[in-house]
Write a protein that holds these residues in place. Structure first.
Motif, mmCIF file in Angstrom:
data_model
loop_
_atom_site.group_PDB
_atom_site.id
_atom_site.type_symbol
_atom_site.label_atom_id
_atom_site.label_comp_id
_atom_site.label_asym_id
_atom_site.label_seq_id
_atom_site.Cartn_x
_atom_site.Cartn_y
_atom_site.Cartn_z
ATOM 1 N N ASP A 47 0.816 -1.213 0.000
ATOM 2 C CA ASP A 47 0.000 0.000 0.000
ATOM 3 C C ASP A 47 0.850 1.262 0.000
ATOM 4 O O ASP A 47 0.686 2.133 -0.849
ATOM 5 C CB ASP A 47 -0.931 0.010 1.217
ATOM 6 C CG ASP A 47 -1.999 -1.066 1.125
ATOM 7 O OD1 ASP A 47 -2.004 -1.802 0.124
ATOM 8 O OD2 ASP A 47 -2.809 -1.172 2.057
ATOM 9 N N TYR A 48 1.747 1.385 0.985
ATOM 10 C CA TYR A 48 2.631 2.551 1.089
ATOM 11 C C TYR A 48 4.034 2.075 1.446
ATOM 12 O O TYR A 48 4.215 1.290 2.370
ATOM 13 C CB TYR A 48 2.153 3.525 2.176
ATOM 14 C CG TYR A 48 0.782 4.099 1.931
ATOM 15 C CD1 TYR A 48 0.595 5.151 1.041
ATOM 16 C CD2 TYR A 48 -0.331 3.594 2.602
ATOM 17 C CE1 TYR A 48 -0.672 5.687 0.815
ATOM 18 C CE2 TYR A 48 -1.599 4.123 2.392
ATOM 19 C CZ TYR A 48 -1.759 5.166 1.496
ATOM 20 O OH TYR A 48 -3.010 5.683 1.269
ATOM 21 N N THR A 49 5.016 2.581 0.717
ATOM 22 C CA THR A 49 6.403 2.248 0.989
ATOM 23 C C THR A 49 7.232 3.516 0.904
ATOM 24 O O THR A 49 7.149 4.251 -0.084
ATOM 25 C CB THR A 49 6.950 1.224 -0.024
ATOM 26 O OG1 THR A 49 6.148 0.043 0.019
ATOM 27 C CG2 THR A 49 8.393 0.855 0.308
ATOM 28 N N GLY A 50 8.012 3.805 1.953
ATOM 29 C CA GLY A 50 8.846 4.997 1.969
ATOM 30 C C GLY A 50 10.265 4.690 2.362
ATOM 31 O O GLY A 50 10.530 3.737 3.115
ATOM 32 N N GLY A 51 11.198 5.514 1.871
ATOM 33 C CA GLY A 51 12.600 5.304 2.205
ATOM 34 C C GLY A 51 12.859 5.385 3.688
ATOM 35 O O GLY A 51 13.654 4.618 4.231
ATOM 36 N N LEU A 52 12.175 6.301 4.368
ATOM 37 C CA LEU A 52 12.332 6.438 5.818
ATOM 38 C C LEU A 52 11.092 5.957 6.555
ATOM 39 O O LEU A 52 11.187 5.163 7.481
ATOM 40 C CB LEU A 52 12.607 7.898 6.198
ATOM 41 C CG LEU A 52 12.939 8.070 7.684
ATOM 42 C CD1 LEU A 52 14.432 7.865 7.925
ATOM 43 C CD2 LEU A 52 12.494 9.432 8.204
ATOM 44 N N VAL A 53 9.912 6.440 6.157
ATOM 45 C CA VAL A 53 8.665 6.096 6.833
ATOM 46 C C VAL A 53 7.628 5.696 5.785
ATOM 47 O O VAL A 53 7.499 6.331 4.738
ATOM 48 C CB VAL A 53 8.159 7.275 7.702
ATOM 49 C CG1 VAL A 53 7.902 8.513 6.859
ATOM 50 C CG2 VAL A 53 6.908 6.899 8.478
ATOM 51 N N ASP A 73 0.267 12.225 10.342
ATOM 52 C CA ASP A 73 -0.035 13.640 10.516
ATOM 53 C C ASP A 73 0.016 14.415 9.206
ATOM 54 O O ASP A 73 -0.336 15.589 9.161
ATOM 55 C CB ASP A 73 0.972 14.285 11.491
ATOM 56 C CG ASP A 73 0.721 13.842 12.925
ATOM 57 O OD1 ASP A 73 -0.374 13.316 13.174
ATOM 58 O OD2 ASP A 73 1.618 14.006 13.757
ATOM 59 N N ALA A 74 0.453 13.747 8.159
ATOM 60 C CA ALA A 74 0.588 14.377 6.841
ATOM 61 C C ALA A 74 1.517 15.574 6.865
ATOM 62 O O ALA A 74 1.545 16.359 5.932
ATOM 63 C CB ALA A 74 -0.786 14.788 6.303
ATOM 64 N N ALA A 75 2.237 15.755 7.946
ATOM 65 C CA ALA A 75 3.182 16.877 8.013
ATOM 66 C C ALA A 75 4.259 16.625 9.050
ATOM 67 O O ALA A 75 4.755 17.538 9.685
ATOM 68 C CB ALA A 75 2.446 18.169 8.338
ATOM 69 N N GLY A 76 4.579 15.389 9.308
ATOM 70 C CA GLY A 76 5.647 15.089 10.260
ATOM 71 C C GLY A 76 5.150 15.070 11.697
ATOM 72 O O GLY A 76 4.117 14.502 11.966
ATOM 73 N N SER A 79 11.670 12.274 -3.559
ATOM 74 C CA SER A 79 10.389 12.724 -2.987
ATOM 75 C C SER A 79 9.727 11.644 -2.143
ATOM 76 O O SER A 79 8.719 11.902 -1.484
ATOM 77 C CB SER A 79 9.433 13.133 -4.117
ATOM 78 O OG SER A 79 8.962 11.997 -4.831
ATOM 79 N N GLN A 80 10.275 10.419 -2.134
ATOM 80 C CA GLN A 80 9.593 9.275 -1.524
ATOM 81 C C GLN A 80 10.172 8.899 -0.168
ATOM 82 O O GLN A 80 10.264 7.736 0.189
ATOM 83 C CB GLN A 80 9.625 8.069 -2.477
ATOM 84 C CG GLN A 80 8.544 7.047 -2.211
ATOM 85 C CD GLN A 80 8.578 5.893 -3.197
ATOM 86 O OE1 GLN A 80 9.086 6.016 -4.317
ATOM 87 N NE2 GLN A 80 8.029 4.757 -2.783
ATOM 88 N N GLY A 81 10.535 9.919 0.616
ATOM 89 C CA GLY A 81 10.963 9.633 1.976
ATOM 90 C C GLY A 81 9.834 9.073 2.810
ATOM 91 O O GLY A 81 10.029 8.218 3.670
ATOM 92 N N ALA A 82 8.614 9.555 2.583
ATOM 93 C CA ALA A 82 7.398 9.002 3.167
ATOM 94 C C ALA A 82 6.578 8.381 2.044
ATOM 95 O O ALA A 82 6.509 8.921 0.932
ATOM 96 C CB ALA A 82 6.593 10.086 3.880
ATOM 97 N N ASP A 89 7.831 14.925 1.962
ATOM 98 C CA ASP A 89 7.446 15.186 3.354
ATOM 99 C C ASP A 89 8.557 15.977 4.050
ATOM 100 O O ASP A 89 9.731 15.593 3.993
ATOM 101 C CB ASP A 89 7.204 13.860 4.078
ATOM 102 C CG ASP A 89 6.287 13.995 5.285
ATOM 103 O OD1 ASP A 89 5.890 15.118 5.611
ATOM 104 O OD2 ASP A 89 5.980 12.952 5.895
ATOM 105 N N ALA A 90 8.194 17.071 4.696
ATOM 106 C CA ALA A 90 9.175 17.990 5.270
ATOM 107 C C ALA A 90 10.011 17.317 6.347
ATOM 108 O O ALA A 90 9.494 16.570 7.187
ATOM 109 C CB ALA A 90 8.473 19.212 5.857
#
Length: 552
Positions: free
Chosen positions: A468-474, A479-482, A500-503, A509-510
């Motif tokens: 479903d969701y895969t991110g490099g970090l998370v 929270d959609a904003a950290g 762009s795919q850290g989350a 994601d900031a």
């Protein structure tokens, strides 16, 4: 007595190996320069008079044979002073007389070689005179044996009853569960056969001192209704300086807390280790050392294969961890190396299965975490360090995480969460993950955390693979904003080269930054405190490492 300040070296931690040796590295290099060393070298810079041996310089030597000869005639007190703040025993020491040896230290008393009270004599140990945060420490090869159970042992003013085997220990604790007891020698529990219940089944609230000894070949197979299963069923006191080697502990009924050393802990576990296997079934808390911890664990380690079964479909709610299954206490300077294997619908972590409250500090896990996935009974969580939990600082995981599928029940997804450090969690700082992370369908996967936020000064090199969701970090930022601050992932090793795919659920994601492998190895990432982090090409394969929690 010297009043120099005493503190533990920040890199202190306990290691556990296949031989179950207890190793506490607490500034030995620092203190060796300010110590009375009882060794095989000639006595130097020591003054012995009227039964008291005191140093005349901060680095002094008292010959072990000279000390044994003095004890043949009378009681002897060895003190610190003149700049020496610790006492170290680095050569074998033995005496058979009725003499009492008192070791009176400003800071630590470190036992690095065998000490044998071979007759009716006694031993008194005093630490922290004029200091704080110091302790009695046992290193590999160091232990204290008593041949006479009538001998006297006093540690920091507390008198200990002596036991040479499990039967004697149980008998003493039955008589007084709040007393203080010490194990006088290594013990092979194979002679006891299989215990059908915890060897110490009553609630223990006293102090147990293992004196650096090992209990080998302990086997417990509990099919009773005991809710807490381990060498100690429950502990609200202190259990310390003990090693279990080749332990085999299992429960055959559901809903238990199962650990090799303690089933349920609300007290203190210090300087303890175990290796072997531990096994639980439906809805159990299963840990390599502790089943359910609501107390404190300090300087502990386990190399225990921890497993849980789910014989009822959709009802597997095991919490399985390499060190502890369920945790609501504090865990510090501890580690686990054993493989963790969980059934469906469970919490599984290399160190802790599910940590509900408390803090995990300066700890790590290196074992492989395998999770069957989830079906019918709720979300599932797998992490290299913690399956699910918050409040993690200066910790890391290097073992891989392999998880199965989530489940789609007619549009209602039950998600498999898999993270290199944590399956789901927040308030994570100064931590990292290195292992590969993969999960099947209906999954959220992150190199560091599958689902989480409030993460700072942390990084991942893990290669995450999910659905479903895969991110490099998370994998998923709820929270959609950290908030994330100074967090990074390796664009090369992760297989996620899109910056762009850290989350997995939010582009750019900031607070999350992708760095190349060369960048991550060339200098500390932005915001990483050099007082906490270090970097060296010969340490951690060149990746940033924690100064106070070195990789094994």
């Amino acid at each position: 007595m010297n009043s120099a300040r005493c503190s533990k070296h920040p890199s202190g931690r306990m290691r556990s190996g296949l031989l179950g040796a207890i190793l506490v590295v607490l500034g030995a290099a620092d203190f060796a320069q300010a110590a009375v060393n009882i060794s095989d070298k000639p006595t130097k810079h020591m003054s012995c008079s009227a039964g008291v041996c005191s140093p005349t310089a901060k680095k002094a030597v008292l010959n072990a044979t000279d000390l044994a000869n003095l004890l043949q005639a009378a009681d002897v007190t060895v003190t610190t002073g003149s700049g020496a703040i610790t006492i170290e025993i680095t050569s074998a020491l033995s005496w058979a007389s009725a003499g009492r040896l008192t070791l009176d230290a400003n800071c630590n008393v470190s036992v690095k070689a065998p000490v044998t009270v071979a007759g009716p004599g006694g031993l008194t140990i005093v630490t922290n005179i004029g200091g704080s945060g110091c302790d009695l420490l046992f290193f590999p090869g160091g232990k204290i044996d008593f041949w006479d159970l009538g001998s006297s042992l006093i540690i920091n003013g507390n008198a200990y009853g002596l036991a040479g085997n499990i039967r004697q220990l149980k008998s003493k604790i039955v008589a007084n569960p709040s007393g203080s007891y010490a194990l006088t020698k290594d013990y092979d529990a194979a002679v006891d056969g299989t215990h059908p219940m915890p060897p110490i089944p009553m609630a223990f609230s006293g102090a147990f001192e293992g004196l650096g000894h090992a209990i080998s070949n302990l086997t417990i197979k509990d099919s009773r209704r005991d809710s807490c299963i381990g060498f100690f069923a429950t502990n609200s006191g202190t259990v310390r300086d003990i090693s279990l080697t080749n332990a085999n502990v299992s429960a055959t009924r559901a809903g238990k807390s199962v650990g090799t050393l303690v089933g349920c802990n609300t007290g203190a576990i210090r300087n303890a280790s175990a290796d072997g296997v531990v096994h639980g079934v439906l809805e159990d808390n299963v840990g390599g050392l502790i089943g359910n911890n609501a107390g404190s664990i300090v300087n502990a380690g386990a190399d225990v294969a921890a497993t849980g079964d789910n014989s009822v479909k959709g009802k597997g709610e095991e919490k399985i961890g390499g060190l502890a299954g369920l945790n609501s206490g504090d865990v510090s300077q501890s580690h686990a190396a054993g493989a963790v294997t969980a059934a469906q619908g469970s919490f599984a972590g290399g160190l802790i299965g599910w940590s509900t409250t408390g803090q995990i500090y300066r700890s790590y896990a290196t074992g492989l975490v395998s999770h069957a996935g989830t079906c019918c009974g709720g979300h599932a969580y797998a992490g290299g360090l913690v399956g699910a939990g918050n409040n993690i600082a200066q910790s890391f995981a290097t073992g891989g995480v392999t998880a199965g599928n989530g489940w789609d029940n007619g549009g209602t997804e039950l998600i498999m969460h898999a993270g290199g450090l944590v399956g789901a969690g927040s308030n994570i700082v100064d931590s990292y993950a290195l292992g590969t992370v993969q999960a099947g369908t209906h999954s959220i996967v992150g190199g560091l955390v599958a689902r989480g936020d409030s993460i700072g000064q942390s990084y991942s090199t893990a290669a995450p693979t999910g659905d479903d969701y895969t991110g490099g970090l998370v994998g998923y930022d709820p929270d959609a904003a950290g908030p994330f601050a100074n967090t990074d992932w390796d664009l090369d090793t992760s297989g996620i080269g899109d910056p762009s795919q850290g989350a997995g659920n939010i582009a750019n994601d900031a607070g999350i930054t992708g760095l190349s492998d060369a960048q991550l190895k060339s200098a500390l990432p932005a915001g990483f405190d050099p007082a906490i982090w270090g970097q060296n090409a010969s340490i951690n394969n060149g990746y940033p490492y924690l100064l106070a929690n070195l990789p094994p």
